[in-house]
Design an enzyme around this catalytic site. Structure first.
Site, mmCIF file in Angstrom:
data_model
loop_
_atom_site.group_PDB
_atom_site.id
_atom_site.type_symbol
_atom_site.label_atom_id
_atom_site.label_comp_id
_atom_site.label_asym_id
_atom_site.label_seq_id
_atom_site.Cartn_x
_atom_site.Cartn_y
_atom_site.Cartn_z
ATOM 1 N N TYR A 7 9.150 10.874 1.506
ATOM 2 C CA TYR A 7 9.098 10.270 2.140
ATOM 3 C C TYR A 7 10.403 8.722 1.028
ATOM 4 O O TYR A 7 9.800 7.749 -0.078
ATOM 5 C CB TYR A 7 8.609 9.038 2.842
ATOM 6 C CG TYR A 7 9.190 7.575 3.553
ATOM 7 C CD1 TYR A 7 9.434 8.140 4.573
ATOM 8 C CD2 TYR A 7 9.094 6.256 3.128
ATOM 9 C CE1 TYR A 7 9.600 7.372 5.326
ATOM 10 C CE2 TYR A 7 10.240 5.744 3.653
ATOM 11 C CZ TYR A 7 10.127 5.755 5.274
ATOM 12 O OH TYR A 7 10.849 5.386 5.681
ATOM 13 N N GLN B 264 7.659 7.388 12.131
ATOM 14 C CA GLN B 264 8.565 8.238 13.107
ATOM 15 C C GLN B 264 8.190 9.400 11.905
ATOM 16 O O GLN B 264 8.743 11.158 12.357
ATOM 17 C CB GLN B 264 9.351 7.997 13.758
ATOM 18 C CG GLN B 264 10.561 7.838 13.287
ATOM 19 C CD GLN B 264 10.485 6.599 13.371
ATOM 20 O OE1 GLN B 264 9.269 5.618 12.838
ATOM 21 N NE2 GLN B 264 11.799 5.563 12.795
ATOM 22 N N ASN C 215 7.139 1.245 3.027
ATOM 23 C CA ASN C 215 6.637 0.168 4.274
ATOM 24 C C ASN C 215 4.860 0.095 4.625
ATOM 25 O O ASN C 215 4.690 1.070 4.416
ATOM 26 C CB ASN C 215 7.272 -0.693 4.989
ATOM 27 C CG ASN C 215 7.546 -0.002 6.100
ATOM 28 O OD1 ASN C 215 6.943 1.213 6.262
ATOM 29 N ND2 ASN C 215 8.743 -0.435 7.209
ATOM 30 N N SER D 279 2.657 -4.095 -8.436
ATOM 31 C CA SER D 279 3.144 -3.583 -9.391
ATOM 32 C C SER D 279 2.798 -4.665 -10.717
ATOM 33 O O SER D 279 2.485 -5.301 -10.646
ATOM 34 C CB SER D 279 4.785 -3.261 -9.601
ATOM 35 O OG SER D 279 4.372 -2.319 -10.669
ATOM 36 N N GLN E 94 8.574 -6.692 -14.446
ATOM 37 C CA GLN E 94 8.032 -6.952 -14.197
ATOM 38 C C GLN E 94 7.789 -7.420 -12.928
ATOM 39 O O GLN E 94 7.624 -7.046 -12.120
ATOM 40 C CB GLN E 94 6.195 -6.812 -14.774
ATOM 41 C CG GLN E 94 5.210 -6.298 -13.761
ATOM 42 C CD GLN E 94 5.609 -4.482 -13.408
ATOM 43 O OE1 GLN E 94 6.324 -4.029 -14.381
ATOM 44 N NE2 GLN E 94 5.201 -4.487 -12.237
ATOM 45 N N HIS F 4 10.809 -7.000 -9.455
ATOM 46 C CA HIS F 4 9.840 -6.371 -8.283
ATOM 47 C C HIS F 4 9.670 -7.008 -6.891
ATOM 48 O O HIS F 4 10.100 -6.470 -5.903
ATOM 49 C CB HIS F 4 9.115 -5.373 -8.805
ATOM 50 C CG HIS F 4 9.836 -4.340 -9.136
ATOM 51 N ND1 HIS F 4 9.904 -3.350 -9.185
ATOM 52 C CD2 HIS F 4 9.103 -3.922 -11.024
ATOM 53 C CE1 HIS F 4 10.188 -2.276 -9.899
ATOM 54 N NE2 HIS F 4 9.382 -2.589 -10.990
ATOM 55 N N GLU G 110 -1.585 -0.910 -14.603
ATOM 56 C CA GLU G 110 -0.140 -0.152 -14.602
ATOM 57 C C GLU G 110 0.317 0.477 -15.260
ATOM 58 O O GLU G 110 0.496 1.656 -15.628
ATOM 59 C CB GLU G 110 0.247 0.085 -13.506
ATOM 60 C CG GLU G 110 1.257 0.414 -12.127
ATOM 61 C CD GLU G 110 2.322 0.554 -11.623
ATOM 62 O OE1 GLU G 110 2.184 -1.391 -11.269
ATOM 63 O OE2 GLU G 110 3.299 0.935 -10.936
ATOM 64 N N HIS G 111 0.790 -0.244 -15.937
ATOM 65 C CA HIS G 111 1.750 -0.614 -17.035
ATOM 66 C C HIS G 111 1.359 -1.010 -18.631
ATOM 67 O O HIS G 111 0.622 -2.425 -17.953
ATOM 68 C CB HIS G 111 3.103 -0.863 -17.087
ATOM 69 C CG HIS G 111 3.866 0.046 -15.828
ATOM 70 N ND1 HIS G 111 3.914 -0.722 -14.775
ATOM 71 C CD2 HIS G 111 4.402 0.616 -16.032
ATOM 72 C CE1 HIS G 111 4.534 -0.473 -13.905
ATOM 73 N NE2 HIS G 111 4.683 0.732 -13.809
ATOM 74 N N ASP H 276 10.748 3.486 -17.148
ATOM 75 C CA ASP H 276 10.597 3.166 -15.121
ATOM 76 C C ASP H 276 11.629 4.088 -14.769
ATOM 77 O O ASP H 276 12.032 5.075 -13.435
ATOM 78 C CB ASP H 276 12.178 1.262 -14.743
ATOM 79 C CG ASP H 276 10.129 1.158 -14.768
ATOM 80 O OD1 ASP H 276 8.770 1.409 -14.316
ATOM 81 O OD2 ASP H 276 10.565 0.136 -14.895
ATOM 82 N N GLU I 244 -33.126 26.133 -0.135
ATOM 83 C CA GLU I 244 -32.789 25.545 0.986
ATOM 84 C C GLU I 244 -32.432 26.251 2.117
ATOM 85 O O GLU I 244 -31.616 25.382 2.925
ATOM 86 C CB GLU I 244 -31.394 25.890 0.066
ATOM 87 C CG GLU I 244 -30.537 24.887 -1.088
ATOM 88 C CD GLU I 244 -29.794 24.839 -1.740
ATOM 89 O OE1 GLU I 244 -29.098 25.100 -0.685
ATOM 90 O OE2 GLU I 244 -29.306 24.668 -2.322
ATOM 91 N N HIS J 269 -27.872 33.566 3.127
ATOM 92 C CA HIS J 269 -27.373 33.469 2.314
ATOM 93 C C HIS J 269 -28.051 34.778 1.213
ATOM 94 O O HIS J 269 -27.171 34.897 0.412
ATOM 95 C CB HIS J 269 -27.125 31.883 1.750
ATOM 96 C CG HIS J 269 -26.078 31.266 1.935
ATOM 97 N ND1 HIS J 269 -26.451 31.266 3.495
ATOM 98 C CD2 HIS J 269 -25.739 30.500 1.538
ATOM 99 C CE1 HIS J 269 -25.082 29.540 3.738
ATOM 100 N NE2 HIS J 269 -24.263 30.349 2.528
#
Lengths: 428, 428
Positions: free
Chosen positions: A129, A190, A213, A236, A258, A261, A326-327, A360, A414, A419
């Site tokens: 996506y 969709q 989103n 981020s 950073q 963003h 993250e970074h 990046d 068990e 089994h």
């Protein structure tokens, strides 16, 4: 921006508040998304085209959902040579790094009569996506598609909304360069529903990755199980550990890179020098107004930015682990040694000439990374996201004779009698 | 049980119906679980003890939530020597296989001035959920905890409900053998909430794994993001590909071993011999009444069992891939060659003396596996579930000079000006 010091009495409480800070507001779109998914499952392409007309203001027939080779050719031809070369360099380096990740199958010759193994195979089909409009980043197309191709996925289907019918040439060029096999001009919940369940025009895939989103994120949650999904990324963040020998302006611009963003992004500097902290804060104030995205970066720095003064880098390492960013940029004299003391980060950047922005785009490792402290338990996108493992056991009668009795004992304990019997029958 | 044949005109439709069959009914417990989690977050141990009194009919003080070493000692001492030996054999073999999975760090000497890498580190703390009552399987304790220990996780906290205060000695023994570091007598959504958010008595963990009822599964879904979770397992299934040279009774008992788990379990035989199919069906009918769990196994076989007649094993391989089963038994003359033609399965068992039950207990590979066709994109539990990766880039001024311009070009094209500047500043 908050300024904290580990030497202050109130530090621990202030740091805990920083850790607990919620930077996201979740929009509740569950019911809307569930209705869209049900509609795509029931009516397929007809529903897909209706939603595209409604949300993307674009009439499209099912036969035209797929972007044609001629459209992609035209887009690629229109791109400046310098940008094409940059895409190529990025793609080559990303591909090289991700191919190096490819794991080996395992084959364990165990006791006589038993062989154990683990086999890696690529997924058959993957959906990527890509958001439309301003957030349609060609670099993200490379970062999502190239690991799938490196893993050996043969079918890579991309969905990208094209509001008003406008195509983004760089996104199409990146998709072609990355080995995407088909591109559809649809977006939103969709598109996710179509990738998961299939329509007459879009064959279903096995896993869906890529940012989106709130509707896209919720749709991925709802189709999870039917297909695999990647983790839902939050805002981020970067943590920069830097000593006073750095140029304050470098650090300031890295923090702002950073912050630009998203208003919810977070930039944190950890330093052992109060004077350097002050110099960086001043440099941020000077650089900020010169940025095209000053409003976004300014809001992020004001609301979520922080500078933390520590006594030494051992303290810095401990705080970095609690932030699990993250970074992580390590702008210190011996960055590898400091990195060895920090356990939790999505991606690390070592040295004064290694800003996160290089990662990046062109360094090679992936820029899709765990956010919001999830680097404690999660990892960035990789070939592993597009492979799965099958373990196997090959056993003959002699092997069964060695280990079968233990299996029977445990199965009986068990209460799983069949089994036990399926093993016992082969022991006689 | 359905009997299908690929030679029949209606086969494709019948097979698609088999693939689409929903074997689970989802209970809606979202709101109840959300309330329990909120309560544990707000009131900690006090709420945890109240829910335990209500749901497990057991008064417990916060100080007694943790099961003591003396209680575990007593449980272990009460276990028959034969069972202790079986647990030991299983634990040794599981540990050996999972240690063999441990991946290597990656270090790529790239162009001069740039080094790239990927580092694996274990999670700090893991929570293992173990169901109470009849479904408390010591083998599952081994299968969930040993990969965590093999990965290097230092803190492994287990929660197991003990309704009426009754401990399960084998579960405690398995936990000790597997290296679990702490055991709490709590269960349900409240246990998951405590592991995710922490209370005064239970420190929070980074990832929660292990099976549970609908409340536990929903609680794991709701705490996901705060911590990592494993996938939510559905009903179990096996596909057995067998030729006529097998003993029909062996295959029948193997099918029933799967069916005895759960009425929603699914056992499918694929064979190239109609006579063998008939013989297996007859053997199932003879074996079924002799099983203690005949009611469960009978319902599973009646409602979800299937025998599919194929023309040859190439057809069998193609159907197995479409089923993407959790367990795959290959009882044919050359099982490795057939396995090489099948892409999707959680775990494979090769040969006539290799029933799935051997893998449930002692073979070594994990028995926590992807169900419901998710082997198309998912894998069994492994050391990878308890490790995470940090990628890294080390770059000096010479390295930046080689690749920086491409990063600037892409950043500008994406409208991320501060990104471009953070690179450009280091190019001058």
């Amino acid at each position: 921006m908050k300024r904290l010091s580990t030497a202050d009495a109130g530090f621990e409480a202030a740091f805990i508040a920083l850790l607990a800070e919620a930077r996201e507001t979740a929009e509740s779109v569950d019911a809307v998304v569930a209705a869209i998914i049900a509609d795509i499952r029931a009516r397929g392409d007809a529903a897909l085209c209706e939603y595209t007309a409604r949300f993307d203001r674009m009439e499209v027939a099912p036969a035209s959902l797929r972007i044609t080779a001629a459209e992609i050719d035209a887009a690629v031809a229109a791109i400046p040579a310098e940008l094409n070369a940059a895409l190529d360099l990025a793609a080559e380096r990303i591909e090289k790094f991700h191919r190096a990740q490819l794991p080996q199958d395992l084959r364990l010759e165990d006791v006589p009569g038993i062989t154990l193994g683990m086999r890696w195979t690529p997924l058959d089909a993957v959906g990527i996506y890509v958001p439309g409009g301003k957030a349609a980043y060609p670099s993200s197309v490379l970062m999502n598609a190239i690991p799938a191709r490196a893993a050996g996925v043969s079918r890579i289907a991309m969905c990208v909304p094209t509001p008003g019918g406008v195509l983004n040439p760089l996104v199409l060029a990146a998709a072609r360069r990355a080995g995407v096999t088909e591109i559809y001009r649809v977006g939103g919940a969709q598109a996710v529903a179509a990738l998961a369940w299939g329509t007459a025009s879009i064959a279903p895939v096995d896993r869906i990755v890529g940012p989106g989103n709130a509707y896209v994120a919720e749709a991925k949650r709802q189709v999870f199980g039917r297909v695999g999904i990647d983790s839902i990324a939050g805002p981020s963040e970067v943590v920069i550990i830097a000593d006073a020998s750095n140029d304050p302006r470098h650090v300031a611009v890295d923090l702002l890179a950073q912050a630009e963003h998203d208003e919810a992004a977070q930039s944190i500097l950890i330093t052992d020098s109060p004077d350097f902290a002050t110099a960086v804060a001043a440099a941020v104030a000077r650089e900020l107004p010169t940025l095209p995205r000053a409003a976004i970066a300014g809001a992020s720095w004001r609301d979520h930015g922080a500078i933390i003064i520590v006594r030494d880098f051992a303290e810095a390492a401990a705080l970095a682990d609690r932030l699990a960013p993250e970074h992580l940029q390590l702008m210190v004299p011996e960055p590898e040694a400091l990195f060895a003391r920090i356990r939790h980060a999505g991606a690390a950047f070592l040295g004064r000439f290694c800003p996160e922005a290089i990662g990046d785009y062109v360094a090679g490792p992936n820029h899709v990374l765990p956010t919001g402290r999830s680097a404690r338990f999660a990892s960035g996108l990789s070939v592993y996201d597009f492979l799965k493992r099958t373990t196997w056991v090959a056993q003959d009668q002699a092997g069964m004779a060695r280990i079968g009795a233990a299996a029977v004992a445990l199965a009986e304990a068990e209460g799983l009698h069949a089994h036990g019997r399926s093993v016992a029958l082969r022991l006689t």
